[in-house]
Design an enzyme around this catalytic site. Structure first.
Site, PDB file in Angstrom:
ATOM      1  N   ASP A   1       0.876  -1.175   0.000  1.00 31.19           N
ATOM      2  CA  ASP A   1       0.000   0.000   0.000  1.00 31.19           C
ATOM      3  C   ASP A   1       0.913   1.225   0.000  1.00 31.19           C
ATOM      4  O   ASP A   1       2.137   1.096  -0.185  1.00 31.19           O
ATOM      5  CB  ASP A   1      -1.000  -0.048   1.171  1.00 31.19           C
ATOM      6  CG  ASP A   1      -0.353   0.219   2.522  1.00 31.19           C
ATOM      7  OD1 ASP A   1       0.900   0.304   2.592  1.00 31.19           O
ATOM      8  OD2 ASP A   1      -1.088   0.338   3.517  1.00 31.19           O
TER       9      ASP A   1
ATOM     10  N   CYS B   1       2.914  -3.306   3.978  1.00 26.48           N
ATOM     11  CA  CYS B   1       2.054  -2.199   4.386  1.00 26.48           C
ATOM     12  C   CYS B   1       2.683  -1.618   5.639  1.00 26.48           C
ATOM     13  O   CYS B   1       3.831  -1.965   5.958  1.00 26.48           O
ATOM     14  CB  CYS B   1       0.596  -2.629   4.559  1.00 26.48           C
ATOM     15  SG  CYS B   1       0.246  -3.708   5.960  1.00 26.48           S
TER      16      CYS B   1
ATOM     17  N   THR C   1       2.283  -2.041   8.916  1.00 25.61           N
ATOM     18  CA  THR C   1       2.664  -3.076   9.885  1.00 25.61           C
ATOM     19  C   THR C   1       2.958  -4.419   9.230  1.00 25.61           C
ATOM     20  O   THR C   1       3.462  -5.327   9.889  1.00 25.61           O
ATOM     21  CB  THR C   1       1.514  -3.310  10.877  1.00 25.61           C
ATOM     22  OG1 THR C   1       0.356  -3.709  10.116  1.00 25.61           O
ATOM     23  CG2 THR C   1       1.204  -2.067  11.685  1.00 25.61           C
TER      24      THR C   1
ATOM     25  N   HIS D   1       9.292 -24.550   7.578  1.00 22.75           N
ATOM     26  CA  HIS D   1       8.257 -25.318   8.265  1.00 22.75           C
ATOM     27  C   HIS D   1       6.860 -25.133   7.672  1.00 22.75           C
ATOM     28  O   HIS D   1       6.053 -26.054   7.692  1.00 22.75           O
ATOM     29  CB  HIS D   1       8.193 -24.926   9.749  1.00 22.75           C
ATOM     30  CG  HIS D   1       9.370 -25.413  10.535  1.00 22.75           C
ATOM     31  ND1 HIS D   1       9.441 -25.353  11.903  1.00 22.75           N
ATOM     32  CD2 HIS D   1      10.545 -25.974  10.130  1.00 22.75           C
ATOM     33  CE1 HIS D   1      10.594 -25.856  12.322  1.00 22.75           C
ATOM     34  NE2 HIS D   1      11.286 -26.229  11.256  1.00 22.75           N
TER      35      HIS D   1
ATOM     36  N   HIS E   1       6.383 -31.673   8.060  1.00 22.06           N
ATOM     37  CA  HIS E   1       5.765 -30.363   7.816  1.00 22.06           C
ATOM     38  C   HIS E   1       4.764 -30.418   6.670  1.00 22.06           C
ATOM     39  O   HIS E   1       3.830 -29.625   6.620  1.00 22.06           O
ATOM     40  CB  HIS E   1       6.844 -29.313   7.547  1.00 22.06           C
ATOM     41  CG  HIS E   1       7.814 -29.178   8.683  1.00 22.06           C
ATOM     42  ND1 HIS E   1       7.433 -28.758   9.941  1.00 22.06           N
ATOM     43  CD2 HIS E   1       9.137 -29.462   8.769  1.00 22.06           C
ATOM     44  CE1 HIS E   1       8.476 -28.759  10.746  1.00 22.06           C
ATOM     45  NE2 HIS E   1       9.529 -29.187  10.062  1.00 22.06           N
TER      46      HIS E   1
HETATM   47  C1  RB5 Z   1      -2.228   2.530   6.497  1.00 21.64           C
HETATM   48  O1  RB5 Z   1      -2.219   3.706   7.221  1.00 21.64           O
HETATM   49  C2  RB5 Z   1      -2.067   1.340   7.427  1.00 21.64           C
HETATM   50  O2  RB5 Z   1      -3.256   1.088   8.088  1.00 21.64           O
HETATM   51  C3  RB5 Z   1      -1.622   0.112   6.646  1.00 21.64           C
HETATM   52  O3  RB5 Z   1      -0.433   0.405   5.989  1.00 21.64           O
HETATM   53  C4  RB5 Z   1      -1.342  -1.158   7.418  1.00 21.64           C
HETATM   54  O4  RB5 Z   1      -0.486  -0.920   8.500  1.00 21.64           O
HETATM   55  C5  RB5 Z   1      -2.503  -1.976   7.762  1.00 21.64           C
HETATM   56  O5  RB5 Z   1      -2.395  -3.081   8.283  1.00 21.64           O
END
Ligand code: RB5
Length: 173
Positions: free
Chosen positions: A26, A83, A85, A116, A151
């Protein structure tokens, strides 16, 4: 854990096509994704990048799904997605049948999701790790083979979950 560094593709061939890598993200992952894409190309990986191009806000499920579908169809062997996180885009990718995607913040997890879990996609948190850490994680992921053996049974059981879900009778509304 075994690594397959020596078989890293450097020229186009049918065999190398099996190791093709697709990248997406993203907006939060654009910068780090471009750096990783460039480095993969520099190191001879057969890879493609399906965007987005700029930092304008986009919805991570769209890009996670797009990369996951290309892996699920066999067009690409592995997917690497980003993204903020790594979590949201991973959740979207894992909804595609046949995708096994994990978020990794360090190298050992990247080895183990290949060895695994036979993961075919890797998700990274662009806001949580540096570009250098990301590269080390990506390299570990792409160069580790599945250990197979016991596995296999467990990975087949993961796939069995979606098969069972798809077979469940629909309730009438
Ligand atoms: C975008 O601001 C953020 O929500 C996205 O990049 C991500 O971390 C979502 O899981």
């Amino acid at each position: 854990m075994r690594t397959v560094k020596s078989s890293r593709p450097s020229v186009a061939s049918e065999e190398n096509d099996n190791l093709r890598v697709i990248l997406s993200s993203d907006h939060a992952g654009v910068e780090i994704r471009k750096l990783i894409f460039q480095r993969l190309q520099d190191e001879g990986w057969q890879c493609n990048d399906i965007g987005p191009e700029d930092l304008e806000s986009v919805d991570y499920p769209v890009f996670g799904r797009a990369a996951a579908e290309k892996v699920a169809t066999g067009e690409y062997r592995f997917g690497v997605i980003f993204c903020g996180t790594g979590q949201g885009i991973m959740m979207a990718a894992n909804k595609v049948t046949g995708i096994r995607c994990g978020v990794c913040s360090e190298v050992l997890s990247a080895h183990l999701i290949r060895a695994h879990n036979d993961a075919n996609m890797l998700s990274l948190g662009a806001r949580l790790i540096t570009a250098e850490q990301a590269w080390e994680i990506v390299e570990a992921f792409l160069t580790t083979e599945f250990d197979g053996d016991r596995h296999h049974r467990r990975v087949n059981m993961i796939e069995g979950v979606s098969k069972d879900q798809n077979r469940r009778p629909r309730t009438k509304s």
